[in-house]
Enzyme design. Sequence first.
Site, PDB file in Angstrom:
ATOM      1  N   GLN A  54      -7.260   8.884   3.670  1.00 41.72           N
ATOM      2  CA  GLN A  54      -6.159   8.842   4.639  1.00 41.72           C
ATOM      3  C   GLN A  54      -4.839   8.401   4.009  1.00 41.72           C
ATOM      4  O   GLN A  54      -3.789   8.521   4.631  1.00 41.72           O
ATOM      5  CB  GLN A  54      -6.519   7.885   5.791  1.00 41.72           C
ATOM      6  N   GLU A  78     -10.666   0.556  11.948  1.00 37.78           N
ATOM      7  CA  GLU A  78     -11.269  -0.287  10.914  1.00 37.78           C
ATOM      8  C   GLU A  78     -11.490  -1.728  11.379  1.00 37.78           C
ATOM      9  O   GLU A  78     -12.546  -2.325  11.122  1.00 37.78           O
ATOM     10  CB  GLU A  78     -10.281  -0.300   9.730  1.00 37.78           C
ATOM     11  N   GLY A 118       5.884  -2.605   3.600  1.00 38.55           N
ATOM     12  CA  GLY A 118       5.522  -3.202   4.886  1.00 38.55           C
ATOM     13  C   GLY A 118       6.112  -4.591   5.055  1.00 38.55           C
ATOM     14  O   GLY A 118       7.025  -4.985   4.317  1.00 38.55           O
ATOM     15  N   ASP A 119       5.585  -5.329   6.016  1.00 41.67           N
ATOM     16  CA  ASP A 119       6.148  -6.639   6.363  1.00 41.67           C
ATOM     17  C   ASP A 119       6.216  -7.589   5.165  1.00 41.67           C
ATOM     18  O   ASP A 119       7.221  -8.282   4.977  1.00 41.67           O
ATOM     19  CB  ASP A 119       5.315  -7.284   7.486  1.00 41.67           C
ATOM     20  N   ARG A 167       1.184  -5.142  -5.288  1.00 37.94           N
ATOM     21  CA  ARG A 167       1.545  -6.398  -4.619  1.00 37.94           C
ATOM     22  C   ARG A 167       1.967  -7.364  -5.725  1.00 37.94           C
ATOM     23  O   ARG A 167       1.506  -7.261  -6.854  1.00 37.94           O
ATOM     24  CB  ARG A 167       0.355  -6.943  -3.832  1.00 37.94           C
ATOM     25  N   SER A 168       2.859  -8.281  -5.401  1.00 32.90           N
ATOM     26  CA  SER A 168       3.371  -9.165  -6.439  1.00 32.90           C
ATOM     27  C   SER A 168       3.344 -10.620  -5.994  1.00 32.90           C
ATOM     28  O   SER A 168       4.317 -11.127  -5.427  1.00 32.90           O
ATOM     29  CB  SER A 168       4.803  -8.766  -6.797  1.00 32.90           C
ATOM     30  N   ASP A 196       2.091  -0.197  11.773  1.00 34.16           N
ATOM     31  CA  ASP A 196       1.973  -1.550  12.323  1.00 34.16           C
ATOM     32  C   ASP A 196       3.179  -2.423  11.980  1.00 34.16           C
ATOM     33  O   ASP A 196       3.034  -3.624  11.754  1.00 34.16           O
ATOM     34  CB  ASP A 196       0.684  -2.205  11.819  1.00 34.16           C
ATOM     35  N   GLY A 220       0.829  -1.215   0.000  1.00 38.03           N
ATOM     36  CA  GLY A 220       0.000   0.000   0.000  1.00 38.03           C
ATOM     37  C   GLY A 220       0.850   1.246   0.000  1.00 38.03           C
ATOM     38  O   GLY A 220       1.906   1.284   0.633  1.00 38.03           O
ATOM     39  N   ARG A 238      -6.566  -2.097  10.271  1.00 40.92           N
ATOM     40  CA  ARG A 238      -7.287  -3.354  10.323  1.00 40.92           C
ATOM     41  C   ARG A 238      -6.872  -4.173  11.534  1.00 40.92           C
ATOM     42  O   ARG A 238      -7.684  -4.733  12.217  1.00 40.92           O
ATOM     43  CB  ARG A 238      -7.050  -4.152   9.026  1.00 40.92           C
ATOM     44  N   ASP A 284      -0.367   2.692   8.746  1.00 34.35           N
ATOM     45  CA  ASP A 284      -0.941   2.078   9.948  1.00 34.35           C
ATOM     46  C   ASP A 284       0.013   2.020  11.137  1.00 34.35           C
ATOM     47  O   ASP A 284      -0.404   1.699  12.238  1.00 34.35           O
ATOM     48  CB  ASP A 284      -1.396   0.647   9.624  1.00 34.35           C
ATOM     49  N   THR A 340       4.114   2.646   5.769  1.00 40.01           N
ATOM     50  CA  THR A 340       2.701   2.265   5.841  1.00 40.01           C
ATOM     51  C   THR A 340       2.003   3.207   6.807  1.00 40.01           C
ATOM     52  O   THR A 340       2.546   3.550   7.848  1.00 40.01           O
ATOM     53  CB  THR A 340       2.508   0.802   6.315  1.00 40.01           C
TER      54      THR A 340
END
Lengths: 322, 322, 322, 322
Positions: free
Chosen positions: B254, B225, B104-105, B74-75, B131, B13, B173, B129, B127
Amino acid sequence: MEEKTIAVLTSGGDAPGMNAAIRAVVRAGIFKGFRVLGVRRGYNGLIKGDLVEMNLRSVSGIIHRGGTVLYTARSPEFNTEAGMQKAIQVCRAHNILGVVVIGGDGSFRGARDLSERGYNCVGIPGTIDNDIACSDYTIGFDTAMNTAMEAVDRLRDTSQSHDRCSVVEVMGRRAGWLALRCGIAVGATSILVPEAPFDLQKDVIDRMVENQRAGKQHFVVVVAEGVGNVSEIAKEIQTRTGIESRATVLGHIQRGGSPTVTDRVVASQMGYHAVELLSKGIGNRVVAMKADKVVDYNISEALQMKKPFDFNLYQIAHDISI
Amino acid sequence: MEEKTIAVLTSGGDAPGMNAAIRAVVRAGIFKGFRVLGVRRGYNGLIKGDLVEMNLRSVSGIIHRGGTVLYTARSPEFNTEAGMQKAIQVCRAHNILGVVVIGGDGSFRGARDLSERGYNCVGIPGTIDNDIACSDYTIGFDTAMNTAMEAVDRLRDTSQSHDRCSVVEVMGRRAGWLALRCGIAVGATSILVPEAPFDLQKDVIDRMVENQRAGKQHFVVVVAEGVGNVSEIAKEIQTRTGIESRATVLGHIQRGGSPTVTDRVVASQMGYHAVELLSKGIGNRVVAMKADKVVDYNISEALQMKKPFDFNLYQIAHDISI
Amino acid sequence: MEEKTIAVLTSGGDAPGMNAAIRAVVRAGIFKGFRVLGVRRGYNGLIKGDLVEMNLRSVSGIIHRGGTVLYTARSPEFNTEAGMQKAIQVCRAHNILGVVVIGGDGSFRGARDLSERGYNCVGIPGTIDNDIACSDYTIGFDTAMNTAMEAVDRLRDTSQSHDRCSVVEVMGRRAGWLALRCGIAVGATSILVPEAPFDLQKDVIDRMVENQRAGKQHFVVVVAEGVGNVSEIAKEIQTRTGIESRATVLGHIQRGGSPTVTDRVVASQMGYHAVELLSKGIGNRVVAMKADKVVDYNISEALQMKKPFDFNLYQIAHDISI
Amino acid sequence: MEEKTIAVLTSGGDAPGMNAAIRAVVRAGIFKGFRVLGVRRGYNGLIKGDLVEMNLRSVSGIIHRGGTVLYTARSPEFNTEAGMQKAIQVCRAHNILGVVVIGGDGSFRGARDLSERGYNCVGIPGTIDNDIACSDYTIGFDTAMNTAMEAVDRLRDTSQSHDRCSVVEVMGRRAGWLALRCGIAVGATSILVPEAPFDLQKDVIDRMVENQRAGKQHFVVVVAEGVGNVSEIAKEIQTRTGIESRATVLGHIQRGGSPTVTDRVVASQMGYHAVELLSKGIGNRVVAMKADKVVDYNISEALQMKKPFDFNLYQIAHDISI
């Protein structure tokens, strides 16, 4: 039985987020069973007894507002023993056990002096310059930086349209924190701060010329207030490079505006922590952020600390701006 | 003699500040003598060889822009050995020594796998978030929080005019970081996050009723969310309290917008640090912020870390919102 | 001798700029020698006598705030003769000669009924939808459009990073004014409004495909609330084009926020004009903007006017978006 | 067969919305079957042949950006017959039938001269000052006003905290339009414009003192650039009233920033209209807004028009600010 009372005041220059701090002090105070009084116009209000009863509703709808609903002022009278004694009488008359003082170093000296006379005071660092040694962060800094950045982003639009150089003065008489971070954020070719000596030719002109060779045709130079006159710097740049240069002094717009998330959250944390200290009978402390944690220091010790400038970040700014 | 080459990509993202990170990687890379290639659309671009030469000018005028100029995706193919091998051939063909992966992770797992096959990768946490366990901060978080806060500030205006309750879903999320800080910043009556179990009656309804008794007539409830459907929560609140309640899902707004100072500066620091690692021949690392310092971790170790939710701040939010 | 008194209220949905209108009514009223009362929560406040004395200071510091300091509500009771009679008694008891009513068509019907019973009322069009026939402009429209536009600008960042289509619902149940202007401002590929019939295949899908051929890879479709469900539209677009599509409902954030210059200035002009009418003993009028001039109409006539949709501008939007 | 070609340029000071106008010219031009060339840096680019082919994608993602992607400049050379002839040769060489010139009065004189030599030019009014006589509105005005207003809203926060007077200079060397509307929008105590003579004592000092008696303790005075030095005005106010007064010059930040809805929409309408004229073989015209409609005038006639200052609105500002 008499009610335990604490007071809160803002002192010195205002900063966005002060209202969030006032709100946190009032709400945490009430939550812990205190009666909370607001003192208007800093220590002057303490001297004159210009107090106002604060309740949950009196801090409703203020967290998002710039400035301070308690007003602020500098108080030369409070620095005299006579002024201090008047303030103490007001504290006694209203049964005030402790005072939360939101402001800068000058305000903390007053807080220390009052603490030493038996009235526990806790300081909260609030100033847009981030120039309080004991704390990594001061309330208002994030909002001021973002305001300055948005203004420079606007200047860049017109600099780019006209192939010009913008020389922008941001706040910071003795501290370049705001200039450094704002300068990185806007991709400034050069950043001039009071902490780092510079050579106009080498650190500004030569870099512009080098960038120009690489195809760049508009430039931003960010200058902290304490460095010197931006009109003269702009004139000098234009003379030496031939690139049309314009000076802008952002000024007091950096003091206002709705605070950012960081300023609202840090202010809430610090206000809460200040009340916790007072509720434990602890005074003569400054609340501070250190490595992302809320801590507190003895005021006298805090006033003697030094906060080294972030030369590492300054170097990064240098390396990635050409 | 062949030129030393590094590549940079954004994956997963998007987040505001990714462009500032790309810019820092390109400029620090060039500063350190690398040739820098931009990979488009994440690992897919690495598989397909969708590369673009980056120079100082190709990252000019992007630091203030949301999104990512390298696009992202994304792949699933990269997760297969065949996909990985195609990517390796592209790296070899272009003489790529290392890759900076901003994401991200999921993106870091790819970076680890590629590192283990001899191509040094360094991850940068990007990211909204926040997170990512190994880092106190992830690029995009500050901008997203401020965007959410400004939106809720607007909702408050109309909630207040109509004596209503606004129930607002913000992103997150599996993580309530954004909800927590945004909720404090807007003075929410209640904040619901996936990390903390809650009882609607006790933690929302009873608090609203108590606040109503104290004179409050409009309310904001901030919901991450991952907690559940805000329309249903709003309906339930209205049924139980009689206060007109409206749900709003802030959604993808956002994710966008010009990054804040913090996101631009942190992205610059992390991008610079990533290139420093690659220039020393170090890979299989994630750059992170820890107690306000830029550090790095082994990717596998980073992926196993846990980031405890800030229950202390959650408690402060609770105590000062009534 | 009794003081001449006028009252002001806001009714129906709130809109940014209502506070600027209240302020202008209060100040112009005082300037012309009236005593001014604020009525809280629309006609309900008139029925219940929920009045508050307004002076220069009570409207100080409100011009820049969203919402309405007088609160607003719909009042079914006022539509009954009994409710109307209670309101008339309150007017009589407080010696109210006239009332300025800030709101929409429903509010104006009440203003007409009250005027016909001897209490001069003047309506001021305040609604973010710009759907009041007699006036080219309604207070709140400009702010709402800019709020929507900024939100879609953010969505575009992330749509672009991911090669997606954003399908955005903006306010306007029966009117596409906001969607039209916002859609042009964000460069939407298609704009769907209730006034213009459309064919999803021809007016959205085919245009996207054509744009895609020309190299465009991200899209924005702006949809007025009254047109239909954006989630379904997004799903349909994704199915037919294969382009990942996401729906966003901007919702109530469009109602709040600090008003723009236009909303503050138009509100000031209209508030001033309304008081001028009352001071001349004229009621049963609606203030309106017509070809950039402030005028006024008989309420009944105003309610029967039609405002043709700007199909010319709609055509321009169509022609320049491909 | 040769392709029909038109060109577009921006000239003079830049203004937010110029990109939206360029985009509309390019897209409407292509829609009507023209080849469209962009001229860089105003008439200088026409003289030097600094032209760039424009297609749908070259104006993609620019509608929301401040400044002008075609750059702008003043061109003394174009005012000479030699310069004009060089430009004509470039037009002939590229088969240019007509040119859309976005700028101010100076730019329109060039457009008239070129039209008279057989190359149809159409002017579009773009300047933040709104000082073009033939048009009610000029592109950039709305954005500049809102930028100024937001800056003054910030100044108000700090003025209020400190009980100060802010004296703010906004743009407008010969025109007070921006000062007038911005001044109303921020609730300024006094507005000083070049069109209206004023007496500092009567129109500023006395009003402040009167307001102070009514309880007001902070003040904003908005001054158009052409009126005089704000530092001196601030000093004089402080001397005569005893109220601490601070001067701020907003400067070039008013030129930049993402355009508002109005600027993007009006620019789109005007760009479209300009191409319609050229497509009908009509030149030597200025596009204008008149009573909310898009019209056009002969350039020479347009240059001789006068635009009377809105003294009616100035009076309203006066009456509601005390």
